[in-house]
Design a protein around this motif. Structure first.
Motif, PDB file in Angstrom:
ATOM      1  N   HIS A 135       0.830  -1.200   0.000  1.00 57.81           N
ATOM      2  CA  HIS A 135       0.000   0.000   0.000  1.00 57.81           C
ATOM      3  C   HIS A 135       0.867   1.255   0.000  1.00 57.81           C
ATOM      4  CE1 HIS A 135      -3.524   2.416   0.446  1.00 57.81           C
ATOM      5  NE2 HIS A 135      -3.125   2.924   1.589  1.00 57.81           N
ATOM      6  N   ALA A 136       1.984   1.216   0.709  1.00 61.47           N
ATOM      7  CA  ALA A 136       2.904   2.352   0.712  1.00 61.47           C
ATOM      8  C   ALA A 136       3.437   2.600  -0.689  1.00 61.47           C
ATOM      9  CB  ALA A 136       4.049   2.101   1.680  1.00 61.47           C
ATOM     10  N   GLU A 137       3.790   1.519  -1.392  1.00 60.67           N
ATOM     11  CA  GLU A 137       4.279   1.656  -2.763  1.00 60.67           C
ATOM     12  C   GLU A 137       3.196   2.218  -3.676  1.00 60.67           C
ATOM     13  OE1 GLU A 137       5.546  -2.243  -3.735  1.00 60.67           O
ATOM     14  OE2 GLU A 137       7.290  -2.198  -2.401  1.00 60.67           O
ATOM     15  N   LEU A 138       1.949   1.786  -3.466  1.00 61.66           N
ATOM     16  CA  LEU A 138       0.836   2.311  -4.261  1.00 61.66           C
ATOM     17  C   LEU A 138       0.670   3.803  -4.039  1.00 61.66           C
ATOM     18  CD1 LEU A 138      -1.696   2.010  -6.040  1.00 61.66           C
ATOM     19  CD2 LEU A 138      -2.965   1.416  -3.960  1.00 61.66           C
ATOM     20  N   MET A 139       0.687   4.214  -2.773  1.00 59.75           N
ATOM     21  CA  MET A 139       0.515   5.627  -2.460  1.00 59.75           C
ATOM     22  C   MET A 139       1.684   6.468  -2.974  1.00 59.75           C
ATOM     23  SD  MET A 139      -2.441   6.094  -1.068  1.00 59.75           S
ATOM     24  CE  MET A 139      -2.919   4.935  -2.390  1.00 59.75           C
ATOM     25  N   ASP A 140       2.890   5.927  -2.879  1.00 59.44           N
ATOM     26  CA  ASP A 140       4.049   6.639  -3.416  1.00 59.44           C
ATOM     27  C   ASP A 140       3.903   6.815  -4.924  1.00 59.44           C
ATOM     28  OD1 ASP A 140       5.389   7.120  -1.070  1.00 59.44           O
ATOM     29  OD2 ASP A 140       6.710   5.383  -1.228  1.00 59.44           O
TER      30      ASP A 140
ATOM     31  N   GLY B 281      -0.357  13.450   4.772  1.00 60.82           N
ATOM     32  CA  GLY B 281      -0.110  13.877   3.403  1.00 60.82           C
ATOM     33  C   GLY B 281       0.946  14.955   3.280  1.00 60.82           C
ATOM     34  N   THR B 282       0.592  16.045   2.601  1.00 63.21           N
ATOM     35  CA  THR B 282       1.534  17.136   2.325  1.00 63.21           C
ATOM     36  C   THR B 282       1.827  18.015   3.529  1.00 63.21           C
ATOM     37  OG1 THR B 282      -0.227  18.669   1.687  1.00 63.21           O
ATOM     38  CG2 THR B 282       0.703  17.268  -0.059  1.00 63.21           C
ATOM     39  N   GLY B 283       1.156  17.778   4.642  1.00 64.74           N
ATOM     40  CA  GLY B 283       1.362  18.601   5.829  1.00 64.74           C
ATOM     41  C   GLY B 283       0.516  19.852   5.858  1.00 64.74           C
TER      42      GLY B 283
ATOM     43  N   LEU C 294       1.469  11.356  10.767  1.00 68.11           N
ATOM     44  CA  LEU C 294       1.807  10.002  10.340  1.00 68.11           C
ATOM     45  C   LEU C 294       1.274   9.784   8.927  1.00 68.11           C
ATOM     46  CD1 LEU C 294       2.900   7.137  11.263  1.00 68.11           C
ATOM     47  CD2 LEU C 294       0.510   6.590  11.757  1.00 68.11           C
ATOM     48  N   ASP C 295       2.109   9.233   8.052  1.00 66.74           N
ATOM     49  CA  ASP C 295       1.646   8.897   6.705  1.00 66.74           C
ATOM     50  C   ASP C 295       2.409   7.682   6.219  1.00 66.74           C
ATOM     51  OD1 ASP C 295      -0.112  10.711   4.552  1.00 66.74           O
ATOM     52  OD2 ASP C 295       1.192   9.227   3.612  1.00 66.74           O
ATOM     53  N   ILE C 296       1.767   6.907   5.357  1.00 65.73           N
ATOM     54  CA  ILE C 296       2.397   5.700   4.845  1.00 65.73           C
ATOM     55  C   ILE C 296       3.289   5.986   3.645  1.00 65.73           C
ATOM     56  CG2 ILE C 296       0.643   4.994   3.149  1.00 65.73           C
ATOM     57  CD1 ILE C 296       0.888   2.142   4.419  1.00 65.73           C
ATOM     58  N   SER C 297       3.114   7.165   3.027  1.00 66.29           N
ATOM     59  CA  SER C 297       3.850   7.519   1.825  1.00 66.29           C
ATOM     60  C   SER C 297       5.090   8.359   2.134  1.00 66.29           C
ATOM     61  CB  SER C 297       2.947   8.293   0.855  1.00 66.29           C
ATOM     62  OG  SER C 297       3.697   8.860  -0.190  1.00 66.29           O
ATOM     63  N   ALA C 298       6.248   7.838   1.775  1.00 68.27           N
ATOM     64  CA  ALA C 298       7.485   8.592   1.953  1.00 68.27           C
ATOM     65  C   ALA C 298       7.509   9.823   1.062  1.00 68.27           C
ATOM     66  CB  ALA C 298       8.685   7.695   1.645  1.00 68.27           C
ATOM     67  N   GLU C 299       6.880   9.710  -0.104  1.00 61.38           N
ATOM     68  CA  GLU C 299       6.825  10.849  -1.028  1.00 61.38           C
ATOM     69  C   GLU C 299       6.069  12.014  -0.399  1.00 61.38           C
ATOM     70  OE1 GLU C 299       8.226  11.158  -3.980  1.00 61.38           O
ATOM     71  OE2 GLU C 299       8.898   9.105  -4.374  1.00 61.38           O
ATOM     72  N   MET C 300       4.911  11.723   0.179  1.00 57.94           N
ATOM     73  CA  MET C 300       4.116  12.777   0.817  1.00 57.94           C
ATOM     74  C   MET C 300       4.848  13.370   2.015  1.00 57.94           C
ATOM     75  SD  MET C 300       1.376  13.631  -0.687  1.00 57.94           S
ATOM     76  CE  MET C 300      -0.388  13.497  -0.853  1.00 57.94           C
ATOM     77  N   LEU C 301       5.508  12.536   2.788  1.00 61.48           N
ATOM     78  CA  LEU C 301       6.226  13.028   3.960  1.00 61.48           C
ATOM     79  C   LEU C 301       7.373  13.949   3.568  1.00 61.48           C
ATOM     80  CD1 LEU C 301       6.276   9.829   6.196  1.00 61.48           C
ATOM     81  CD2 LEU C 301       5.021  11.947   6.629  1.00 61.48           C
ATOM     82  N   GLU C 302       7.976  13.693   2.427  1.00 60.57           N
ATOM     83  CA  GLU C 302       9.040  14.578   1.946  1.00 60.57           C
ATOM     84  C   GLU C 302       8.485  15.974   1.683  1.00 60.57           C
ATOM     85  OE1 GLU C 302      11.956  15.044  -1.941  1.00 60.57           O
ATOM     86  OE2 GLU C 302      11.281  13.048  -1.349  1.00 60.57           O
ATOM     87  N   THR C 303       7.317  16.031   1.038  1.00 60.40           N
ATOM     88  CA  THR C 303       6.667  17.315   0.776  1.00 60.40           C
ATOM     89  C   THR C 303       6.244  17.979   2.080  1.00 60.40           C
ATOM     90  OG1 THR C 303       5.882  16.612  -1.400  1.00 60.40           O
ATOM     91  CG2 THR C 303       4.696  18.427  -0.354  1.00 60.40           C
ATOM     92  N   ALA C 304       5.705  17.189   3.014  1.00 60.95           N
ATOM     93  CA  ALA C 304       5.267  17.733   4.300  1.00 60.95           C
ATOM     94  C   ALA C 304       6.434  18.328   5.069  1.00 60.95           C
ATOM     95  CB  ALA C 304       4.593  16.641   5.121  1.00 60.95           C
ATOM     96  N   SER C 305       7.568  17.644   5.064  1.00 58.18           N
ATOM     97  CA  SER C 305       8.743  18.129   5.786  1.00 58.18           C
ATOM     98  C   SER C 305       9.208  19.479   5.242  1.00 58.18           C
ATOM     99  CB  SER C 305       9.868  17.098   5.676  1.00 58.18           C
ATOM    100  OG  SER C 305      11.014  17.527   6.374  1.00 58.18           O
TER     101      SER C 305
END
Length: 218
Positions: free
Chosen positions: A8-13, A55-57, A75-86
């Motif tokens: 699911h993490a891969e799907l969301m990414d 998500g994007t924060g 908390l988010d399962i997507s590393a891509e979204m967390l990068e944007t949020a950070s």
């Protein structure tokens, strides 16, 4: 995360690898009720807040500005979204008050991820409709709420008072993004309230387009 969680993490990414760059610009037109949820958090001074599916924060930034004496966690399962949020959190000089972690909202350990046993407020904004095991997520979210605290939810509703053609078109379009409105949400929330002895405030917004709920622990 388990193998299923990883999938699911891969799907969301995959879904958000590029969308994340324009997500907030486009979603503001149809993710209705988010600011209403944030305004209703009523976070106590020095309180703690967790957003599941952050998500994007965007919501964390708005909430942190609205309640400057509270501490926030996402908390988010997507590393891509967390990068944007950070990046978004850092750009607004909120890194000292807003922490992020990657994990599955349906199965997480708050103590391990955030160093806290629970939170005064937990909120979930348009994420239950994207999480496969959303019922378990509701239970996990409520279990993460401190006694006397509350869980706040906003998401797509059943669109019961909107034209049939609109409902059908909306759901077909949402399905392209792996989004599925949870028509049994109220029943699940009522069941969870009985399980933990919480009270439920449930509100239908915009003729059923969206719903808002607050579950308060005694």
């Amino acid at each position: 995360m388990s193998v299923a969680d990883g999938t699911h993490a891969e799907l969301m990414d995959g879904v958000y690898r590029y969308q994340r760059h324009v997500y907030d610009l486009t979603r503001k037109f149809y993710l209705l009720g988010r600011d209403r949820l944030i305004g209703g958090l009523d976070v106590p001074a020095r309180g703690t807040v967790l957003e599941l599916g952050c998500g994007t924060g965007r919501n964390l930034v708005h909430a942190a500005k609205a309640f400057p004496r509270a501490r926030f966690h996402g908390l988010d399962i997507s590393a891509e979204m967390l990068e944007t949020a950070s990046v978004a959190i850092g750009r607004r000089d909120l890194s000292a008050r807003v922490g992020l972690a990657q994990g599955d909202a349906s199965d997480f350990d708050a103590e391990t991820l955030f160093g806290l046993p629970g939170f005064d407020r937990v909120f979930v904004s348009y994420a239950l409709s994207m999480i496969p095991d959303w019922r378990r997520t509701v239970a996990a979210a409520l279990d993460a709420v401190n006694d006397g605290g509350s869980l706040h939810i906003v998401d797509f509703g059943a669109q019961e008072r909107l034209p049939g053609w609109f409902k059908a078109s909306l759901r077909a379009w949402l399905a392209k993004f792996h989004v599925s409105p949870r028509d049994s949400l109220r029943e699940v929330l009522e069941s969870e309230c009985r399980r933990v002895g919480a009270s439920l405030e449930f509100e239908t917004l915009y003729r059923g387009y969206a719903v808002r709920a607050v579950l308060t622990k005694r």
